[in-house]
Design a protein around this motif. Structure first.
Motif, PDB file in Angstrom:
ATOM      1  N   SER A  55       0.802  -1.227   0.000  1.00 38.78           N
ATOM      2  CA  SER A  55       0.000   0.000   0.000  1.00 38.78           C
ATOM      3  C   SER A  55       0.835   1.277   0.000  1.00 38.78           C
ATOM      4  O   SER A  55       0.284   2.362  -0.089  1.00 38.78           O
ATOM      5  N   GLY A  56       2.162   1.158   0.117  1.00 41.21           N
ATOM      6  CA  GLY A  56       3.029   2.324   0.016  1.00 41.21           C
ATOM      7  C   GLY A  56       3.644   2.816   1.302  1.00 41.21           C
ATOM      8  O   GLY A  56       4.211   3.899   1.337  1.00 41.21           O
ATOM      9  N   LYS A  57       3.580   2.033   2.374  1.00 42.70           N
ATOM     10  CA  LYS A  57       4.138   2.470   3.665  1.00 42.70           C
ATOM     11  C   LYS A  57       5.645   2.706   3.576  1.00 42.70           C
ATOM     12  O   LYS A  57       6.132   3.740   3.995  1.00 42.70           O
ATOM     13  N   THR A  58       6.369   1.753   3.018  1.00 44.46           N
ATOM     14  CA  THR A  58       7.829   1.886   2.920  1.00 44.46           C
ATOM     15  C   THR A  58       8.194   3.057   2.028  1.00 44.46           C
ATOM     16  O   THR A  58       9.082   3.843   2.352  1.00 44.46           O
ATOM     17  N   TYR A  59       7.516   3.200   0.912  1.00 44.95           N
ATOM     18  CA  TYR A  59       7.823   4.313   0.006  1.00 44.95           C
ATOM     19  C   TYR A  59       7.543   5.653   0.677  1.00 44.95           C
ATOM     20  O   TYR A  59       8.324   6.589   0.563  1.00 44.95           O
ATOM     21  N   THR A  60       6.445   5.753   1.419  1.00 43.99           N
ATOM     22  CA  THR A  60       6.129   6.995   2.108  1.00 43.99           C
ATOM     23  C   THR A  60       7.200   7.327   3.136  1.00 43.99           C
ATOM     24  O   THR A  60       7.624   8.471   3.252  1.00 43.99           O
ATOM     25  N   MET A  61       7.674   6.332   3.864  1.00 44.16           N
ATOM     26  CA  MET A  61       8.667   6.575   4.902  1.00 44.16           C
ATOM     27  C   MET A  61      10.075   6.740   4.332  1.00 44.16           C
ATOM     28  O   MET A  61      10.806   7.625   4.743  1.00 44.16           O
ATOM     29  N   GLN A  62      10.461   5.889   3.387  1.00 43.30           N
ATOM     30  CA  GLN A  62      11.821   5.881   2.873  1.00 43.30           C
ATOM     31  C   GLN A  62      11.943   6.641   1.559  1.00 43.30           C
ATOM     32  O   GLN A  62      12.880   7.407   1.374  1.00 43.30           O
ATOM     33  N   GLY A  63      11.025   6.414   0.651  1.00 39.38           N
ATOM     34  CA  GLY A  63      11.036   7.090  -0.638  1.00 39.38           C
ATOM     35  C   GLY A  63      12.210   6.705  -1.509  1.00 39.38           C
ATOM     36  O   GLY A  63      12.858   5.682  -1.301  1.00 39.38           O
ATOM     37  N   GLY A  64      12.483   7.572  -2.481  1.00 31.13           N
ATOM     38  CA  GLY A  64      13.619   7.370  -3.364  1.00 31.13           C
ATOM     39  C   GLY A  64      14.892   7.897  -2.724  1.00 31.13           C
ATOM     40  O   GLY A  64      14.894   8.364  -1.597  1.00 31.13           O
ATOM     41  N   THR A  65      15.975   7.856  -3.488  1.00 36.83           N
ATOM     42  CA  THR A  65      17.274   8.218  -2.917  1.00 36.83           C
ATOM     43  C   THR A  65      17.614   9.692  -3.043  1.00 36.83           C
ATOM     44  O   THR A  65      18.544  10.158  -2.402  1.00 36.83           O
ATOM     45  N   GLU A  66      16.869  10.453  -3.836  1.00 36.02           N
ATOM     46  CA  GLU A  66      17.233  11.868  -3.978  1.00 36.02           C
ATOM     47  C   GLU A  66      16.035  12.709  -4.409  1.00 36.02           C
ATOM     48  O   GLU A  66      15.019  12.205  -4.861  1.00 36.02           O
ATOM     49  N   GLY A  67      16.214  14.010  -4.226  1.00 36.61           N
ATOM     50  CA  GLY A  67      15.244  14.984  -4.709  1.00 36.61           C
ATOM     51  C   GLY A  67      13.845  14.827  -4.150  1.00 36.61           C
ATOM     52  O   GLY A  67      13.655  14.459  -2.990  1.00 36.61           O
ATOM     53  N   ASP A  68      12.869  15.100  -5.000  1.00 32.55           N
ATOM     54  CA  ASP A  68      11.468  15.098  -4.589  1.00 32.55           C
ATOM     55  C   ASP A  68      10.934  13.724  -4.214  1.00 32.55           C
ATOM     56  O   ASP A  68       9.885  13.616  -3.591  1.00 32.55           O
ATOM     57  N   SER A  69      11.635  12.656  -4.579  1.00 32.49           N
ATOM     58  CA  SER A  69      11.150  11.316  -4.257  1.00 32.49           C
ATOM     59  C   SER A  69      11.504  10.885  -2.836  1.00 32.49           C
ATOM     60  O   SER A  69      11.002   9.871  -2.359  1.00 32.49           O
ATOM     61  N   ARG A  70      12.362  11.654  -2.146  1.00 30.29           N
ATOM     62  CA  ARG A  70      12.747  11.286  -0.776  1.00 30.29           C
ATOM     63  C   ARG A  70      11.514  11.249   0.115  1.00 30.29           C
ATOM     64  O   ARG A  70      10.635  12.081   0.013  1.00 30.29           O
ATOM     65  N   GLY A  71      11.494  10.284   1.030  1.00 28.71           N
ATOM     66  CA  GLY A  71      10.362  10.110   1.927  1.00 28.71           C
ATOM     67  C   GLY A  71      10.520  10.850   3.244  1.00 28.71           C
ATOM     68  O   GLY A  71      11.386  11.710   3.411  1.00 28.71           O
TER      69      GLY A  71
END
Length: 173
Positions: A55-71
């Motif tokens: 459902s996106g919990k990890t992405y919301t908390m961690q996100g990508g590695t840089e820029g606007d994708s960071r969580g």
């Protein structure tokens, strides 16, 4: 939100905030950034994610590695370090430690521990190496106890955090 039919009909639920599918990481962090400041002001703060697998919990908390994708995690660490550096210029002294834990299937997993079972493969799609105490007799037992106005988790791995560059290595670990 209220369920109008089926199991649980009539049950009402309330939410402080709901983010739609078009909400980005910046918008989500804006909502919680005051909680990060509250932690710096000495208050106990917890950001808790809950939901179905995928459902996106990890992405919301961690996100990508840089820029606007960071969580939330990298943005919060950056805010904490920047604020502590500014306050350090005014004579404040901070000691910042990082720890990451996961509660998965009612088991506490120390995500930074090097003592997890090496026999178990890393769970795909999850951040944990996941040594389950129910299956692993050598699994570390974590004791949660009240300390003053807060809580402590005995045996949880902590890493001194002095600069933002350390964060990706800690998350990768």
């Amino acid at each position: 939100l209220a369920l109008v039919s089926g199991p649980g009909a009539g049950k009402k639920m309330s939410f402080d905030k709901v983010f739609g599918p078009k909400s980005d990481q910046t918008k989500v962090f804006e909502e919680v950034s005051e909680l990060v400041q509250s932690a710096l002001d000495g208050f106990n703060v917890c950001i808790f994610t809950y939901g179905q697998t995928g459902s996106g919990k990890t992405y919301t908390m961690q996100g990508g590695t840089e820029g606007d994708s960071r969580g939330i995690i990298p943005r919060a660490i950056e805010q904490i370090l920047n604020t502590s550096q500014r306050m350090g210029d005014d004579g404040w002294n901070f000691s910042i430690k990082a720890s990451f834990l996961e509660i998965y299937n009612e088991e506490i997993n120390d995500l930074l521990s090097s003592k997890t079972s090496s026999k178990q493969p890393k769970k795909q799609g999850f951040m944990s190496k996941g040594a389950s105490s129910a299956k692993d007799k050598n699994a570390i037992k974590y004791t949660i106890r009240q300390v003053g106005a807060g809580m402590a988790l005995d045996n949880l791995t902590e890493i001194n955090l002095t600069h933002f560059g350390q964060l990706q290595g800690i998350v990768d670990r």
